[in-house]
Design an enzyme around this catalytic site. Structure first.
Site: not given
Length: 210
Positions: A13, A88, A123, A156, A167
């Protein structure tokens, strides 16, 4: 052209919002940024938000939307805007409608959970200079070592598999119902988010021009 970009964490996004803002010359409005700005400028809604933030409480939707309304009234929004991070939940979307903030399209960037997990868990970030890499799409020349400064590349906390799954669970429970809400209103557009970045942008722009 007033837009909302929907999609799970890691769906792309932010990347698309940046590109579309440049192409259409409209701002991307992040609720986090406008809250901080309103508090700093001591606007009426900003002072109200500050009292909640200082006592560690969540700022109510009505206050966030009042701040949003002030921001949207500014000159740079007269040709439209992209909302980043809001709504949200369905109650937030309903509150937006009640405040008279008209959304033209809700663009859902659709990416399956297993693709999101692979994207995010791949990542890597340099703990020295903060440069970002990806083990598949943008690997460093030497595994685990930053090309720029020679620092160690780390995962991370947000990109660890268990955090990603948490999440995604929150997204499916709280945010995904927005797709049904905007579909009912005839405003939902679904885009295949597994394609190349430029292809996804092309699909979104085609919808907006239709």
């Amino acid at each position: 052209m007033n837009l909302i970009l929907l999609g799970a964490p890691g769906a792309g996004k932010g990347t698309q919002a940046e590109i579309i803002c440049d192409k259409l010359g409209i701002p991307s409005i992040s609720t986090g940024n406008i809250l901080r700005e309103a508090v700093k400028n001591a606007t009426k809604a900003g002072l109200e938000a500050k009292s909640y933030m200082e006592s560690g409480k969540l700022v109510p939707d009505s206050v966030v939307i009042a701040i949003l309304k002030d921001r949207i009234a500014q000159d740079d929004c007269k040709n439209g805007f992209i909302l980043d991070g809001f709504p949200r939940t369905v109650p937030q979307a309903e509150a937006l409608d009640q405040m008279g903030i008209v959304i033209d399209h809700a663009v859902d960037i659709d990416v399956p959970d297993q693709v999101i997990e692979k994207r995010l868990s791949g990542r890597r970030v340099c703990e020295g200079c903060g440069a970002s890499y990806h083990i598949d799409n943008k690997p460093s020349a030497k595994e685990g070592i930053c090309d720029r400064c020679g620092g160690n590349l780390i995962i991370r906390k947000d990109d660890k598999p268990e955090t990603i799954r948490e999440r995604l669970a929150v997204y499916h429970e709280q945010t995904e119902p927005l797709k049904g809400y905007y579909q009912k209103a005839g405003k939902l557009v679904s885009i295949d988010g597994t394609r190349e970045i430029a292809e996804i942008t092309g699909q979104i722009l085609k919808v907006l021009e239709a």
